[in-house]
Design a protein around this motif. Structure first.
Motif, PDB file in Angstrom:
ATOM      1  N   VAL A   1      84.118  28.839  -6.571  1.00 57.85           N
ATOM      2  CA  VAL A   1      83.505  29.220  -5.291  1.00 57.85           C
ATOM      3  C   VAL A   1      84.550  29.152  -4.180  1.00 57.85           C
ATOM      4  O   VAL A   1      84.684  30.076  -3.369  1.00 57.85           O
ATOM      5  CB  VAL A   1      82.289  28.324  -4.965  1.00 57.85           C
TER       6      VAL A   1
ATOM      7  N   TYR B   1      87.798  29.363  -4.412  1.00 61.49           N
ATOM      8  CA  TYR B   1      88.812  30.417  -4.556  1.00 61.49           C
ATOM      9  C   TYR B   1      88.245  31.778  -4.161  1.00 61.49           C
ATOM     10  O   TYR B   1      88.935  32.578  -3.523  1.00 61.49           O
ATOM     11  CB  TYR B   1      89.386  30.463  -5.974  1.00 61.49           C
ATOM     12  N   GLY B   2      86.995  32.048  -4.498  1.00 60.65           N
ATOM     13  CA  GLY B   2      86.367  33.302  -4.074  1.00 60.65           C
ATOM     14  C   GLY B   2      86.320  33.419  -2.557  1.00 60.65           C
ATOM     15  O   GLY B   2      86.599  34.484  -1.996  1.00 60.65           O
ATOM     16  N   ILE B   3      85.978  32.332  -1.882  1.00 63.16           N
ATOM     17  CA  ILE B   3      85.959  32.321  -0.417  1.00 63.16           C
ATOM     18  C   ILE B   3      87.373  32.508   0.126  1.00 63.16           C
ATOM     19  O   ILE B   3      87.604  33.275   1.066  1.00 63.16           O
ATOM     20  CB  ILE B   3      85.317  31.023   0.108  1.00 63.16           C
TER      21      ILE B   3
ATOM     22  N   VAL C   1      81.860  38.499   0.012  1.00 59.17           N
ATOM     23  CA  VAL C   1      82.392  37.202  -0.417  1.00 59.17           C
ATOM     24  C   VAL C   1      81.655  36.716  -1.667  1.00 59.17           C
ATOM     25  O   VAL C   1      82.280  36.163  -2.578  1.00 59.17           O
ATOM     26  CB  VAL C   1      82.333  36.168   0.726  1.00 59.17           C
ATOM     27  N   ALA C   2      80.359  36.950  -1.742  1.00 56.05           N
ATOM     28  CA  ALA C   2      79.606  36.557  -2.936  1.00 56.05           C
ATOM     29  C   ALA C   2      80.132  37.297  -4.168  1.00 56.05           C
ATOM     30  O   ALA C   2      80.266  36.704  -5.244  1.00 56.05           O
ATOM     31  CB  ALA C   2      78.114  36.833  -2.744  1.00 56.05           C
TER      32      ALA C   2
ATOM     33  N   ILE D   1      83.342  35.660  -5.208  1.00 58.11           N
ATOM     34  CA  ILE D   1      83.084  34.378  -5.869  1.00 58.11           C
ATOM     35  C   ILE D   1      82.690  34.613  -7.325  1.00 58.11           C
ATOM     36  O   ILE D   1      83.251  33.999  -8.241  1.00 58.11           O
ATOM     37  CB  ILE D   1      81.985  33.584  -5.128  1.00 58.11           C
TER      38      ILE D   1
ATOM     39  N   GLY E   1      86.536  34.373  -8.399  1.00 59.01           N
ATOM     40  CA  GLY E   1      86.693  32.920  -8.352  1.00 59.01           C
ATOM     41  C   GLY E   1      86.186  32.193  -9.584  1.00 59.01           C
ATOM     42  O   GLY E   1      86.926  31.426 -10.215  1.00 59.01           O
ATOM     43  N   LEU E   2      84.937  32.432  -9.932  1.00 61.12           N
ATOM     44  CA  LEU E   2      84.362  31.721 -11.078  1.00 61.12           C
ATOM     45  C   LEU E   2      85.016  32.091 -12.408  1.00 61.12           C
ATOM     46  O   LEU E   2      85.380  31.197 -13.177  1.00 61.12           O
ATOM     47  CB  LEU E   2      82.844  31.927 -11.126  1.00 61.12           C
TER      48      LEU E   2
END
Length: 166
Positions: A104, A106-108, A138-139, A142, A146-147
């Motif tokens: 999360v 890293y995605g942000i 951003v979601a 993530i 990111g995940l």
């Protein structure tokens, strides 16, 4: 997982990074095309938008080659984020932290850098950005970047720790 301090063989890390970059690049462009499709915009326009980062408005009225450049640029950017994550993962000992929270964060991080540094420095046409579209973007980062990177890096380094990877 204990702190990994052993060697990382080049072939193993290159393979892990390449496969991870292809995965997150595919997830991200798929999500972007779905999101754009909901708004009535096709995948070709999405890829032309990516190409416009380098070519500006010409990407929207030029040949189909700009679509391919957009895809190439997209995967290049995804690969850069992947390489950076694998470097940070090892240097910052990110395996100590919860994989979900690491992903999360890293995605942000990617979202902030893309929106406040990369895109403003590019030639993409700028328009008003609503809060809802920014949150959705951003979601997507993530979930699509990111995940998966957090779980893939954890898997790679824990495999090395157990003597499997590398």
């Amino acid at each position: 997982m204990q702190k990994y301090t052993g060697p990382v063989r080049k072939k193993g890390i290159l393979r892990a990074v390449l496969l991870s970059g292809l995965l997150v690049g595919t997830l991200d462009i798929t999500a972007a095309c779905i999101q754009a499709g909901i708004g009535g915009i096709g995948p070709e326009r999405v890829l032309r938008y990516v190409a416009s980062g380098v070519f500006g408005e010409m990407a929207f009225s030029g040949t189909v080659a700009y679509v391919f450049f957009g895809l190439l640029f997209h995967y290049f950017i995804a690969m850069c984020w992947t390489v950076l994550f694998f470097i940070l993962y090892r240097r910052l000992h990110l395996w100590k932290y919860n994989r979900m929270m690491t992903g999360v964060a890293y995605g942000i991080f990617v979202g902030l850098l893309m929106n406040f540094i990369v895109v403003p420095l590019s030639n993409v046409p700028r328009g008003p950005v609503g809060i809802l579209s920014a949150v959705i973007a951003v979601a997507i980062l993530i979930v699509a970047i990111g995940l998966p990177l957090s779980f893939r890096a954890y898997s790679f380094y824990s495999g090395l720790q157990k003597g499997k990877g590398g």
